[in-house]
Write a protein that holds these residues in place. Structure first.
Motif, mmCIF file in Angstrom:
data_model
loop_
_atom_site.group_PDB
_atom_site.id
_atom_site.type_symbol
_atom_site.label_atom_id
_atom_site.label_comp_id
_atom_site.label_asym_id
_atom_site.label_seq_id
_atom_site.Cartn_x
_atom_site.Cartn_y
_atom_site.Cartn_z
ATOM 1 N N PHE A 70 0.846 -1.179 0.000
ATOM 2 C CA PHE A 70 0.000 0.000 0.000
ATOM 3 C C PHE A 70 0.889 1.238 0.000
ATOM 4 O O PHE A 70 2.010 1.221 0.521
ATOM 5 C CB PHE A 70 -0.936 0.003 1.214
ATOM 6 C CG PHE A 70 -2.172 -0.817 1.005
ATOM 7 C CD1 PHE A 70 -3.223 -0.329 0.243
ATOM 8 C CD2 PHE A 70 -2.292 -2.073 1.549
ATOM 9 C CE1 PHE A 70 -4.369 -1.089 0.038
ATOM 10 C CE2 PHE A 70 -3.433 -2.842 1.361
ATOM 11 C CZ PHE A 70 -4.472 -2.340 0.594
ATOM 12 N N GLY A 71 0.392 2.332 -0.589
ATOM 13 C CA GLY A 71 1.158 3.569 -0.724
ATOM 14 C C GLY A 71 1.370 4.290 0.596
ATOM 15 O O GLY A 71 0.974 3.819 1.661
ATOM 16 N N ASP A 72 1.973 5.487 0.489
ATOM 17 C CA ASP A 72 2.323 6.272 1.672
ATOM 18 C C ASP A 72 1.114 6.698 2.492
ATOM 19 O O ASP A 72 1.174 6.758 3.711
ATOM 20 C CB ASP A 72 3.102 7.527 1.260
ATOM 21 C CG ASP A 72 4.499 7.193 0.766
ATOM 22 O OD1 ASP A 72 5.022 6.119 1.119
ATOM 23 O OD2 ASP A 72 5.066 8.008 0.017
ATOM 24 N N GLU A 73 0.031 7.017 1.828
ATOM 25 C CA GLU A 73 -1.170 7.477 2.523
ATOM 26 C C GLU A 73 -2.153 6.321 2.710
ATOM 27 O O GLU A 73 -2.320 5.499 1.820
ATOM 28 C CB GLU A 73 -1.859 8.585 1.723
ATOM 29 C CG GLU A 73 -0.994 9.820 1.537
ATOM 30 C CD GLU A 73 -0.690 10.520 2.846
ATOM 31 O OE1 GLU A 73 -1.601 10.594 3.701
ATOM 32 O OE2 GLU A 73 0.457 10.959 3.023
ATOM 33 N N PRO A 74 -2.835 6.269 3.852
ATOM 34 C CA PRO A 74 -3.850 5.226 4.033
ATOM 35 C C PRO A 74 -5.031 5.443 3.089
ATOM 36 O O PRO A 74 -5.206 6.548 2.562
ATOM 37 C CB PRO A 74 -4.289 5.378 5.487
ATOM 38 C CG PRO A 74 -3.592 6.549 6.045
ATOM 39 C CD PRO A 74 -2.664 7.098 5.027
#
Length: 140
Positions: A116-120
């Motif tokens: 998953f990317g940096d932001e939730p």
């Protein structure tokens, strides 16, 4: 330990929310008037923005469990069907689908190894359904 697998009951990500960008694997060389680059990494991941649209509450719970429990709040890698390739018909050079016996199209299959990317994930509610936007880093 095995790698988590994207829940098959979740819908395919929407094409409207799809956006992909490669991370820059170059490092700029300094010291001259002409820009120069060298490889900083041997290979770089792609960052892909995805969204699940019009998801019922029951499937939102599936996504939440996958994110929070299976991938430990997005910290563990997982396999996900490539939304650009997986399940699409294989085409001949003239653009027609290649068919197998019974006139069934041959479908392509592709998987991504992701984090998953940096932001939730971000969710929006629309009536009794949800839109869930998230990003993944597709590992090389």
């Amino acid at each position: 330990m095995s790698v988590a697998v994207w829940p098959s009951e979740l819908p395919k990500p929407s094409r409207d929310g799809y956006q992909a960008q490669r991370l820059d694997a170059r490092a700029r060389r300094s010291g001259g008037p002409v820009p120069g680059y060298r490889k900083r990494f041997s290979n770089a991941p792609r960052l892909v923005s995805l969204s699940l649209v019009d998801v019922p509450r029951s499937l939102k719970a599936v996504f939440d469990r996958f994110y929070e429990v299976i991938t430990a709040d997005g910290t563990l890698p997982f396999l996900m069907p490539d939304p650009v390739t997986d399940g699409w018909p294989l085409l001949a050079s003239d653009g027609r689908p290649i068919l197998q016996a019974g006139d069934t199209p041959v479908l392509m299959s592709a998987q991504w190894l992701c984090l998953f990317g940096d932001e939730p994930p971000v969710e929006h509610i629309s009536g009794v359904r949800f839109d869930i936007a998230f990003s993944v880093a597709v590992l090389p």
